[in-house]
Design a protein around this motif. Structure first.
Motif, PDB file in Angstrom:
ATOM      1  N   ASP A  48      -7.169  -1.015  -7.908  1.00  0.00           N
ATOM      2  CA  ASP A  48      -5.353  -1.049  -7.583  1.00  0.00           C
ATOM      3  C   ASP A  48      -5.430  -1.033  -6.010  1.00  0.00           C
ATOM      4  O   ASP A  48      -6.146  -0.309  -5.433  1.00  0.00           O
ATOM      5  N   GLY A  49      -4.590  -1.955  -5.512  1.00  0.00           N
ATOM      6  CA  GLY A  49      -4.221  -1.977  -4.135  1.00  0.00           C
ATOM      7  C   GLY A  49      -5.425  -2.632  -3.237  1.00  0.00           C
ATOM      8  O   GLY A  49      -5.310  -2.675  -2.048  1.00  0.00           O
ATOM      9  N   ALA A  50      -6.562  -3.098  -3.784  1.00  0.00           N
ATOM     10  CA  ALA A  50      -7.692  -3.450  -3.171  1.00  0.00           C
ATOM     11  C   ALA A  50      -7.185  -5.041  -2.144  1.00  0.00           C
ATOM     12  O   ALA A  50      -7.746  -5.013  -0.990  1.00  0.00           O
ATOM     13  N   GLY A  51      -6.203  -5.750  -2.772  1.00  0.00           N
ATOM     14  CA  GLY A  51      -6.012  -6.756  -1.995  1.00  0.00           C
ATOM     15  C   GLY A  51      -4.734  -6.533  -1.011  1.00  0.00           C
ATOM     16  O   GLY A  51      -4.315  -7.667  -0.395  1.00  0.00           O
ATOM     17  N   PHE A  52      -4.613  -5.535  -0.545  1.00  0.00           N
ATOM     18  CA  PHE A  52      -3.559  -5.161   0.499  1.00  0.00           C
ATOM     19  C   PHE A  52      -4.165  -5.215   1.669  1.00  0.00           C
ATOM     20  O   PHE A  52      -4.825  -4.413   2.260  1.00  0.00           O
ATOM     21  N   ASP A  53      -4.152  -6.138   2.656  1.00  0.00           N
ATOM     22  CA  ASP A  53      -4.683  -6.481   3.715  1.00  0.00           C
ATOM     23  C   ASP A  53      -6.340  -6.360   3.960  1.00  0.00           C
ATOM     24  O   ASP A  53      -6.796  -5.404   4.731  1.00  0.00           O
ATOM     25  N   PRO A  54      -6.937  -7.036   3.035  1.00  0.00           N
ATOM     26  CA  PRO A  54      -8.341  -6.993   3.137  1.00  0.00           C
ATOM     27  C   PRO A  54      -8.889  -7.692   4.443  1.00  0.00           C
ATOM     28  O   PRO A  54      -7.972  -8.371   5.162  1.00  0.00           O
ATOM     29  N   VAL A  55     -10.273  -7.305   4.938  1.00  0.00           N
ATOM     30  CA  VAL A  55     -10.548  -8.057   6.313  1.00  0.00           C
ATOM     31  C   VAL A  55     -11.899  -8.477   6.349  1.00  0.00           C
ATOM     32  O   VAL A  55     -12.810  -7.693   5.572  1.00  0.00           O
ATOM     33  N   PHE A  56     -12.336  -9.531   6.763  1.00  0.00           N
ATOM     34  CA  PHE A  56     -13.656  -9.840   6.882  1.00  0.00           C
ATOM     35  C   PHE A  56     -14.225  -9.430   8.119  1.00  0.00           C
ATOM     36  O   PHE A  56     -13.425  -9.210   9.247  1.00  0.00           O
ATOM     37  N   GLN A  82      -6.567   1.863  -3.619  1.00  0.00           N
ATOM     38  CA  GLN A  82      -5.638   3.245  -3.815  1.00  0.00           C
ATOM     39  C   GLN A  82      -5.797   3.915  -5.243  1.00  0.00           C
ATOM     40  O   GLN A  82      -5.996   3.274  -6.132  1.00  0.00           O
ATOM     41  N   SER A  83      -5.246   5.212  -5.257  1.00  0.00           N
ATOM     42  CA  SER A  83      -5.553   6.019  -6.255  1.00  0.00           C
ATOM     43  C   SER A  83      -4.279   6.915  -6.241  1.00  0.00           C
ATOM     44  O   SER A  83      -3.670   6.952  -5.123  1.00  0.00           O
ATOM     45  N   ARG A  84      -4.117   7.473  -7.207  1.00  0.00           N
ATOM     46  CA  ARG A  84      -2.738   8.627  -7.288  1.00  0.00           C
ATOM     47  C   ARG A  84      -3.442   9.767  -7.384  1.00  0.00           C
ATOM     48  O   ARG A  84      -4.166   9.910  -8.566  1.00  0.00           O
ATOM     49  N   ILE A  85      -3.249  10.766  -6.688  1.00  0.00           N
ATOM     50  CA  ILE A  85      -3.690  12.167  -6.602  1.00  0.00           C
ATOM     51  C   ILE A  85      -2.320  12.984  -6.666  1.00  0.00           C
ATOM     52  O   ILE A  85      -1.611  12.999  -5.726  1.00  0.00           O
ATOM     53  N   ASP A  86      -1.903  13.621  -7.847  1.00  0.00           N
ATOM     54  CA  ASP A  86      -0.586  14.485  -7.657  1.00  0.00           C
ATOM     55  C   ASP A  86       0.286  13.667  -7.607  1.00  0.00           C
ATOM     56  O   ASP A  86       1.361  14.067  -6.768  1.00  0.00           O
ATOM     57  N   GLY A  87       0.396  12.383  -7.802  1.00  0.00           N
ATOM     58  CA  GLY A  87       1.578  11.616  -7.860  1.00  0.00           C
ATOM     59  C   GLY A  87       1.948  10.832  -6.257  1.00  0.00           C
ATOM     60  O   GLY A  87       2.757  10.341  -6.083  1.00  0.00           O
ATOM     61  N   VAL A 106       0.056   8.487  -3.363  1.00  0.00           N
ATOM     62  CA  VAL A 106      -0.985   7.303  -3.312  1.00  0.00           C
ATOM     63  C   VAL A 106      -2.069   7.760  -2.119  1.00  0.00           C
ATOM     64  O   VAL A 106      -1.719   8.381  -0.932  1.00  0.00           O
ATOM     65  N   HIS A 107      -3.322   7.645  -2.445  1.00  0.00           N
ATOM     66  CA  HIS A 107      -4.415   7.766  -1.570  1.00  0.00           C
ATOM     67  C   HIS A 107      -5.219   6.631  -1.435  1.00  0.00           C
ATOM     68  O   HIS A 107      -5.389   5.868  -2.478  1.00  0.00           O
ATOM     69  N   ARG A 108      -5.827   6.248  -0.327  1.00  0.00           N
ATOM     70  CA  ARG A 108      -6.450   5.144  -0.140  1.00  0.00           C
ATOM     71  C   ARG A 108      -7.906   5.411   0.601  1.00  0.00           C
ATOM     72  O   ARG A 108      -7.920   6.380   1.305  1.00  0.00           O
ATOM     73  N   PRO A 124     -10.894   9.270  -0.262  1.00  0.00           N
ATOM     74  CA  PRO A 124      -9.489   8.953  -0.192  1.00  0.00           C
ATOM     75  C   PRO A 124      -8.748   9.817   0.609  1.00  0.00           C
ATOM     76  O   PRO A 124      -9.008  10.826   0.526  1.00  0.00           O
ATOM     77  N   SER A 125      -7.727   9.232   0.992  1.00  0.00           N
ATOM     78  CA  SER A 125      -6.803   9.961   2.241  1.00  0.00           C
ATOM     79  C   SER A 125      -5.394   9.386   2.299  1.00  0.00           C
ATOM     80  O   SER A 125      -5.281   8.268   1.882  1.00  0.00           O
ATOM     81  N   ARG A 126      -4.351  10.060   2.670  1.00  0.00           N
ATOM     82  CA  ARG A 126      -3.130   9.560   2.862  1.00  0.00           C
ATOM     83  C   ARG A 126      -3.089   8.913   3.850  1.00  0.00           C
ATOM     84  O   ARG A 126      -1.931   8.162   4.038  1.00  0.00           O
ATOM     85  N   ASP A 127      -3.985   8.827   4.907  1.00  0.00           N
ATOM     86  CA  ASP A 127      -3.372   8.351   6.234  1.00  0.00           C
ATOM     87  C   ASP A 127      -4.570   7.335   6.754  1.00  0.00           C
ATOM     88  O   ASP A 127      -4.597   7.256   8.101  1.00  0.00           O
ATOM     89  N   ILE A 128      -4.962   6.406   5.768  1.00  0.00           N
ATOM     90  CA  ILE A 128      -6.101   5.453   6.059  1.00  0.00           C
ATOM     91  C   ILE A 128      -5.389   4.173   6.561  1.00  0.00           C
ATOM     92  O   ILE A 128      -4.333   3.664   5.841  1.00  0.00           O
ATOM     93  N   LYS A 129      -5.464   3.586   7.628  1.00  0.00           N
ATOM     94  CA  LYS A 129      -4.723   2.517   8.453  1.00  0.00           C
ATOM     95  C   LYS A 129      -5.669   1.419   7.938  1.00  0.00           C
ATOM     96  O   LYS A 129      -6.672   1.387   7.641  1.00  0.00           O
ATOM     97  N   ARG A 130      -4.975  -0.023   8.067  1.00  0.00           N
ATOM     98  CA  ARG A 130      -5.381  -1.328   7.758  1.00  0.00           C
ATOM     99  C   ARG A 130      -6.840  -1.504   8.935  1.00  0.00           C
ATOM    100  O   ARG A 130      -6.521  -0.967  10.086  1.00  0.00           O
TER     101      ARG A 130
END
Length: 134
Positions: free
Chosen positions: A76-84, A96-101, A103-105, A123-129
């Motif tokens: 889930d969420g893997a297609g949001f802003d991928p980069v070569f 992305q995954s959900r931990i305690d409701g 979203v963590h990436r 997985p963390s809450r503040d991973i940028k593009r």
């Protein structure tokens, strides 16, 4: 004051110029992949396209030279802003995954040559593009 503002605006408008885009080839990949392709990203050399589903789940690669389609991930969420990567051999994406409701990436790397995935950042809450830099 109005005259000065008008002169400044006219100077700004005069410096604007449009890009000239030249289309060399036109490919329609949706009939070949037998599904819809959303948010396409073209590799630096123009030989591959990565795309996702309408809800950003999963990530697939389509080789324009061979016509081969590969599933990179179904996450889930893997297609949001991928980069070569700059050389086009790696793809960086953020599943992305959900931990305690919430979203963590994470940041994952997919090697197109070896077809192996490696998690770079847990997985963390503040991973940028991610961006590709030299």
């Amino acid at each position: 004051m109005k005259l000065n503002l008008t002169i400044v605006l006219l100077a700004c408008i005069a410096t604007l110029s449009a890009q000239t885009v030249k289309v060399t080839n036109h490919y329609e990949i949706t009939p070949l992949t037998e599904q819809s392709a959303f948010c396409p990203v073209i590799s630096p050399d123009g030989s591959k396209v990565i795309y996702t589903a309408h809800n950003f789940s999963g990530l697939k690669s389509y080789d324009l030279t061979t016509g081969e389609m590969k599933i990179i991930t179904n996450a889930d969420g893997a297609g949001f802003d991928p980069v070569f990567s700059l050389d086009g051999s790696m793809i960086y994406y953020r599943p992305q995954s959900r931990i305690d409701g919430r979203v963590h990436r994470s940041l994952d790397e997919y090697n197109l040559n070896t077809q192996k995935t490696r998690q770079l950042i847990a997985p963390s809450r503040d991973i940028k593009r991610p961006i590709a830099i030299a």
